[in-house]
Scaffold this motif. Structure first.
Motif, PDB file in Angstrom:
ATOM      1  N   MET A  50     -11.249  21.950 -19.852  1.00  0.00           N
ATOM      2  CA  MET A  50     -10.686  23.362 -20.066  1.00  0.00           C
ATOM      3  C   MET A  50     -11.746  24.435 -20.896  1.00  0.00           C
ATOM      4  O   MET A  50     -12.125  24.165 -22.178  1.00  0.00           O
ATOM      5  CB  MET A  50      -9.193  23.802 -20.057  1.00  0.00           C
ATOM      6  CG  MET A  50      -8.698  25.207 -20.610  1.00  0.00           C
ATOM      7  SD  MET A  50      -9.003  25.843 -18.788  1.00  0.00           S
ATOM      8  CE  MET A  50      -8.466  27.964 -19.307  1.00  0.00           C
ATOM      9  N   ILE A  51     -12.448  25.501 -21.056  1.00  0.00           N
ATOM     10  CA  ILE A  51     -12.885  26.717 -21.997  1.00  0.00           C
ATOM     11  C   ILE A  51     -12.217  27.803 -21.804  1.00  0.00           C
ATOM     12  O   ILE A  51     -11.345  28.619 -20.600  1.00  0.00           O
ATOM     13  CB  ILE A  51     -14.175  26.443 -21.181  1.00  0.00           C
ATOM     14  CG1 ILE A  51     -14.648  25.543 -21.126  1.00  0.00           C
ATOM     15  CG2 ILE A  51     -15.070  27.632 -22.189  1.00  0.00           C
ATOM     16  CD1 ILE A  51     -16.595  25.749 -20.310  1.00  0.00           C
ATOM     17  N   PRO A  52     -10.981  27.970 -22.964  1.00  0.00           N
ATOM     18  CA  PRO A  52     -10.194  29.433 -22.934  1.00  0.00           C
ATOM     19  C   PRO A  52     -11.446  30.089 -23.055  1.00  0.00           C
ATOM     20  O   PRO A  52     -12.085  30.646 -23.145  1.00  0.00           O
ATOM     21  CB  PRO A  52      -9.171  29.583 -24.271  1.00  0.00           C
ATOM     22  CG  PRO A  52     -10.030  28.386 -25.217  1.00  0.00           C
ATOM     23  CD  PRO A  52     -11.131  27.490 -24.200  1.00  0.00           C
TER      24      PRO A  52
ATOM     25  N   LEU B 102     -13.572  30.962 -11.119  1.00  0.00           N
ATOM     26  CA  LEU B 102     -13.577  30.230 -12.257  1.00  0.00           C
ATOM     27  C   LEU B 102     -12.657  29.690 -12.928  1.00  0.00           C
ATOM     28  O   LEU B 102     -12.365  28.901 -13.509  1.00  0.00           O
ATOM     29  CB  LEU B 102     -14.405  31.114 -13.163  1.00  0.00           C
ATOM     30  CG  LEU B 102     -15.287  31.849 -13.184  1.00  0.00           C
ATOM     31  CD1 LEU B 102     -16.075  33.472 -14.397  1.00  0.00           C
ATOM     32  CD2 LEU B 102     -16.546  30.847 -13.532  1.00  0.00           C
ATOM     33  N   LYS B 103     -11.241  30.099 -12.424  1.00  0.00           N
ATOM     34  CA  LYS B 103     -10.402  29.254 -12.536  1.00  0.00           C
ATOM     35  C   LYS B 103     -10.227  27.965 -12.168  1.00  0.00           C
ATOM     36  O   LYS B 103      -9.805  26.750 -12.624  1.00  0.00           O
ATOM     37  CB  LYS B 103      -9.213  30.507 -12.055  1.00  0.00           C
ATOM     38  CG  LYS B 103      -7.331  29.389 -12.736  1.00  0.00           C
ATOM     39  CD  LYS B 103      -6.473  30.516 -12.218  1.00  0.00           C
ATOM     40  CE  LYS B 103      -5.303  30.429 -12.415  1.00  0.00           C
ATOM     41  NZ  LYS B 103      -4.270  30.635 -11.934  1.00  0.00           N
TER      42      LYS B 103
ATOM     43  N   GLY C  39     -11.425  30.823 -18.793  1.00  0.00           N
ATOM     44  CA  GLY C  39     -11.070  31.664 -18.424  1.00  0.00           C
ATOM     45  C   GLY C  39     -11.686  33.001 -19.085  1.00  0.00           C
ATOM     46  O   GLY C  39     -11.793  33.320 -19.859  1.00  0.00           O
ATOM     47  N   ALA C  40     -11.783  33.354 -17.969  1.00  0.00           N
ATOM     48  CA  ALA C  40     -12.223  34.607 -17.234  1.00  0.00           C
ATOM     49  C   ALA C  40     -10.683  35.682 -17.404  1.00  0.00           C
ATOM     50  O   ALA C  40     -10.168  35.518 -16.763  1.00  0.00           O
ATOM     51  CB  ALA C  40     -13.531  34.698 -16.695  1.00  0.00           C
ATOM     52  N   VAL C  41     -11.216  36.884 -18.321  1.00  0.00           N
ATOM     53  CA  VAL C  41     -10.133  37.657 -17.593  1.00  0.00           C
ATOM     54  C   VAL C  41     -10.470  39.229 -17.392  1.00  0.00           C
ATOM     55  O   VAL C  41     -11.756  39.693 -17.741  1.00  0.00           O
ATOM     56  CB  VAL C  41      -9.364  38.060 -18.690  1.00  0.00           C
ATOM     57  CG1 VAL C  41      -8.255  36.729 -19.317  1.00  0.00           C
ATOM     58  CG2 VAL C  41      -9.765  37.906 -20.194  1.00  0.00           C
TER      59      VAL C  41
ATOM     60  N   GLU D  92     -23.521  24.582 -24.724  1.00  0.00           N
ATOM     61  CA  GLU D  92     -23.232  23.812 -23.550  1.00  0.00           C
ATOM     62  C   GLU D  92     -22.097  24.404 -22.714  1.00  0.00           C
ATOM     63  O   GLU D  92     -21.943  24.006 -21.467  1.00  0.00           O
ATOM     64  CB  GLU D  92     -23.323  22.145 -23.159  1.00  0.00           C
ATOM     65  CG  GLU D  92     -24.061  21.875 -23.874  1.00  0.00           C
ATOM     66  CD  GLU D  92     -24.246  21.011 -25.821  1.00  0.00           C
ATOM     67  OE1 GLU D  92     -25.677  21.212 -25.948  1.00  0.00           O
ATOM     68  OE2 GLU D  92     -23.385  21.872 -26.089  1.00  0.00           O
ATOM     69  N   GLU D  93     -20.806  24.579 -23.341  1.00  0.00           N
ATOM     70  CA  GLU D  93     -19.640  25.273 -23.100  1.00  0.00           C
ATOM     71  C   GLU D  93     -20.424  27.176 -21.964  1.00  0.00           C
ATOM     72  O   GLU D  93     -20.188  27.570 -20.776  1.00  0.00           O
ATOM     73  CB  GLU D  93     -18.442  25.925 -23.963  1.00  0.00           C
ATOM     74  CG  GLU D  93     -18.245  24.529 -24.264  1.00  0.00           C
ATOM     75  CD  GLU D  93     -16.863  24.982 -25.004  1.00  0.00           C
ATOM     76  OE1 GLU D  93     -16.067  24.119 -25.173  1.00  0.00           O
ATOM     77  OE2 GLU D  93     -17.201  25.524 -26.111  1.00  0.00           O
ATOM     78  N   VAL D  94     -21.323  27.418 -22.658  1.00  0.00           N
ATOM     79  CA  VAL D  94     -21.818  28.485 -22.389  1.00  0.00           C
ATOM     80  C   VAL D  94     -23.154  28.384 -20.824  1.00  0.00           C
ATOM     81  O   VAL D  94     -22.724  29.314 -20.583  1.00  0.00           O
ATOM     82  CB  VAL D  94     -22.510  29.677 -23.022  1.00  0.00           C
ATOM     83  CG1 VAL D  94     -23.706  30.641 -22.762  1.00  0.00           C
ATOM     84  CG2 VAL D  94     -22.120  30.075 -24.548  1.00  0.00           C
TER      85      VAL D  94
END
Length: 392
Positions: free
Chosen positions: A1-3, A310-311, A316-318, A362-364
């Motif tokens: 999970m990427i918050p 993305l979810k 976690g994009a908002v 890596e997450e980006v």
């Protein structure tokens, strides 16, 4: 999970909190670490006086009291902002006058301010969205022309600059946030920046529950009492000690966030070049702090679909604010002057991506990969570009 967010922790914060505990001298507000934080901010950004507060909300409320906002006064601000920007002045009886934003920076449209001014206008509140500065020269010129105060809502603007001047230090007063979602945090916290000496003494009184306690501790009076209105706006020394560890590492945190922001920008630029989406605009006169990275998509429906996509990939994009003028309280306590050309439509397109201290490369790149997968040329690209072009 990427918050969407992780509060920054450098490591030094623990040392300062432990120092506070071991000394056992003062845990309540306005002790050694409160003074250290205030002095550090004053030195970093050339501010006359900084008073730490429990939140940016409380800094804004203090500003409203300092400027003697009363029933019937009018305060101009963008509708695209957090509710605290308006609440602080509504609590004093003011009517909020909303004006449109610029579609490029999401900041108040400085060309729409003057038409909203009446003989009841008292304050302009520019909000520096995403740490990107408003057109402060123009705003200050308008304020001087009509003898108005300017309170900068720089909640997202700590360590951002306008023509090499720190945000929050240009208007008469400035307000910072150290909430856990901000670049520099202590969980909950804020600061009032006082840029004119005439406000300093009363600001200290307001922050100390309306007493002249600060003058007493400096030996200026032999006892202190209740002399004005005020409230308990002081953060505890635990918050200040944690924050001091963050502020001592401003450059480290800033460089880390800017690196991630730039990686997002360069990696998503091919989609922007093909007019699939839009990337943030940073004016040449602004040195921004990489507070957030957002993209703008075609419309509300597409944003909802992309968030859902993305979810499913555990990202976690908002979205962000619902414009205040369209809210129940906004209609009750304010009015929108002019035409809503950008506020609603641009707010419905904006999607914020995860960005925080120590998010990895890596997450980006994984987030970018999933955005590109959503907009895969084979399945969707041609139709997306046709829709986007027709909208423009």
């Amino acid at each position: 999970m990427i918050p969407f967010n992780k509060p920054a922790v450098i490591g030094d914060e623990v040392d300062y909190v432990n120092e506070l505990i071991n000394n056992r001298e003062k845990f309540s507000g306005d002790g050694l670490f409160t003074k250290k934080c205030s002095a550090l901010i004053e030195d970093l950004y050339d501010v006359k006086k900084v008073l730490l507060t429990t939140s940016c909300t409380h800094a804004l409320e203090m500003a409203a009291i300092l400027l003697d906002i009363k029933e019937g006064d009018e305060v101009i601000m963008p509708s695209y902002t957090f509710v605290s920007t308006a609440n602080a002045f509504v609590l004093r009886g003011a009517k909020i006058v909303f004006v449109d934003i610029r579609s490029d920076t999401m900041n108040i449209d400085e060309t729409k301010i003057e038409q909203a001014i009446t003989n009841k206008t008292k304050v302009i509140v520019p909000v520096h969205y995403a740490g990107v500065s408003c057109e402060m020269d123009t705003i200050m010129e308008i304020a001087e022309k009509y003898s108005l105060f300017v309170v900068e809502d720089a909640a997202q603007g700590v360590n951002s600059f306008y023509k090499e001047q720190a945000l929050g230090t240009i208007g008469h007063l400035g307000c910072y946030s150290f909430h856990e979602t901000k670049n520099y945090n202590c969980g909950e916290g804020g600061a009032l920046l006082i840029n004119e000496a005439r406000f300093i003494e009363r600001a200290e009184i307001i922050r100390e529950k309306g007493t002249n306690r600060s003058k007493f501790f400096r030996g200026h009076v032999d006892k202190y009492g209740w002399v004005d209105i005020g409230s308990s706006y002081l953060p505890s020394e635990f918050n200040a000690a944690f924050l001091y560890g963050q502020l001592r590492n401003v450059t480290l945190i800033n460089d880390d966030r800017l690196s991630s922001w730039n990686l997002y920008y360069e990696s998503l630029k091919p989609l922007a070049d093909n007019k699939v989406l839009e990337l943030p605009t940073v004016s040449e006169f602004c040195g921004h702090n990489a507070h957030m990275f957002y993209i703008k998509v075609k419309n509300l429906e597409e944003r909802s679909n992309l968030i859902e996509h993305l979810k499913t990939k555990e990202i976690g994009a908002v979205f962000h604010y619902i414009p205040l003028h369209s809210s129940e309280a906004g209609k009750k306590y304010g009015t929108f002057i002019g035409t809503d050309l950008a506020t609603t439509v641009e707010s419905e397109r904006l999607l914020r991506l995860p960005l925080y201290y120590d998010i990895t490369k890596e997450e980006v790149l994984n987030i970018v990969k999933e955005i590109k997968a959503y907009y895969s040329v084979e399945n969707r690209g041609d139709q997306i570009e046709r829709n986007y072009s027709s909208r423009r």
